[in-house]
Design a protein around this motif. Structure first.
Motif: not given
Length: 324
Positions: A91-92, A121-128
Motif C-alpha cells: 500500500e503506497y 518512498d513509503e510502503t506498508t506491506w500487508v500479509f493476510a
C-alpha cells in the motif's frame, strides 16, 4: 372434632408445603435447563499470522535502498480450520497492489519470502490469511525508501541468438551474468549461472494452437517433468542446480521499444517487472515482444525479441538489459 380439625389443617399445610417445595424444585430445574440451553456457542478460534524479526530479516520501519532485498519470515496457524488463502499486498500513495496471492489447504506454515525494494518512498506491506471458515487475520509493517538511493548499472546485450531444441548448430542456453551462450556440455559445467533457455512448440491461445517461441529456464518445473525435461533437454534432469527465472507474462507491461532502447540504468527494469505476473515461461515470443523478467538471484531485466523462427530447429534473436 376440634382435634380432628387441627390434624386436618396440619396435614393440609404439610401437603401445601410439599407441593410448594416441589414447584420450587421444578422451577429451578426449568430455569437451569433454559439458561444452559441458551448459552451462546463458543467463539471460533481465529487464524493467526505474525512476522518474525531477527538478524538478516526486514524489520518494521526499516529504511532500504532501491533494489535491495526485503526478506520476510511469516508464521501462520489455523487452529480450527485449514488456511486456504495467503496474500501479500503493498500500500503506497493511495494504491493497493497485490504482489502475491496464493491458494492452499494447510493447517499452518512458516514461509521465508524475498521481495525487492522498489521506488516508492513509503510502503506498508500487508500479509493476510483466510481459513476455510472465511475467518481472516493480517499483519503489516512499514518500509521506507532510502532517500540516498541511486539507480544501479546494467549490462546491455545488443543481440543474443539461441537455437531451439532441435537446432544442433546453435547454443540453447544463455548466462546473463557472463554473456556466454552454451551448448549442453558447457551449460552442464556452469549450471548455477544458466538463467535462460529457449524452445519452440505450439501453444493454445483461446482454443487456437499457435506457433510459440518460448523463453524459459532450467527450473521451469520443480518436479523436472514435462516436455522440457522429457523431450527437449532431458539431460537437465541430471543437473544439481536448476535456476528458476520468472517471466512477466502480461500482454501489456507498459514498456515500449523506445523505453527499452533508452534505458541505461536499472530504473526501468525495477518498475517494469510485476511479481504477481511472474510465471515459469513466456510463450508466443515473436518479434517485437518485450518481456520483463527476474532471475533466481533477484536480478531484474527486460528482453526485446528481434526475430523468432517458427520451426523447432530454428532460432530466436533478442536484446537484453539486466541489473549488474
Amino acid at each position: 372434632m376440634k382435634t380432628r380439625t387441627k390434624i386436618f389443617i396440619i396435614s393440609e399445610l404439610r401437603n401445601i408445603s410439599t407441593r410448594f417445595v416441589g414447584l420450587l424444585f421444578l422451577t429451578f430445574v426449568f430455569f437451569a435447563f433454559f439458561f444452559t440451553s441458551c448459552k451462546p456457542d463458543p467463539e471460533p478460534l481465529m487464524p493467526t499470522i505474525y512476522l518474525v524479526f531477527e538478524d538478516g530479516l526486514t524489520n518494521d520501519g526499516d529504511t532500504v535502498v532501491v533494489g535491495a532485498p526485503l526478506k520476510f519470515k511469516v508464521v501462520v496457524d489455523g487452529p480450527e480450520a485449514n488456511i486456504t488463502n495467503f496474500t501479500v499486498k503493498k500500500e503506497y500513495d493511495g494504491v493497493v497492489k497485490t504482489v502475491m496471492d496464493s491458494g492452499l489447504n494447510s493447517p499452518g506454515f512458516t514461509l521465508n519470502k524475498t521481495f525487492y525494494q522498489s521506488v516508492e518512498d513509503e510502503t506498508t506491506w500487508v500479509f493476510a490469511v483466510q481459513d476455510r471458515n472465511k475467518n481472516t487475520a493480517q499483519v503489516s509493517l512499514k518500509i521506507y525508501k532510502d532517500p540516498n538511493s541511486e539507480f544501479g548499472g546494467i549490462i546491455e546485450y545488443d543481440i543474443i541468438t539461441l537455437g531451439y531444441q532441435n537446432n544442433s548448430n546453435l547454443p540453447h542456453f544463455f548466462l546473463p551474468s557472463t554473456g556466454n551462450v552454451y551448448m549442453q556440455d558447457s551449460a552442464s559445467m556452469f549450471q548455477s549461472l544458466v538463467d535462460v533457455l529457449v524452445y519452440f512448440n505450439y501453444s493454445e491461445d483461446n482454443g487456437v494452437m499457435l506457433p510459440s517461441p518460448t523463453f524459459s529456464s532450467p527450473g521451469e518445473e520443480i518436479s523436472a517433468t514435462g516436455e522440457l525435461y522429457e523431450d527437449y533437454y532431458p539431460y537437465i534432469t541430471d543437473w544439481t542446480t536448476r535456476n528458476y527465472t520468472k517471466w512477466d507474462i502480461r500482454a501489456d507491461n507498459g514498456v515500449s521499444a523506445a523505453d527499452f532502447d533508452n534505458a541505461h540504468n536499472d530504473s526501468l527494469l525495477i518498475v517494469s517487472y510485476d511479481d504477481v505476473w511472474g510465471k515459469k515461461k513466456y510463450k508466443w515470443s515473436n518479434a517485437g515482444t518485450i518481456i520483463p523478467f527476474m532471475t533466481a538471484d533477484g536480478k531484474k531485466g527486460i528482453v526485446k525479441v528481434l526475430d523468432a523462427d517458427h520451426t523447432d530447429d530454428g532460432q530466436i534473436s533478442f536484446s537484453m538489459k539486466i541489473q549488474l
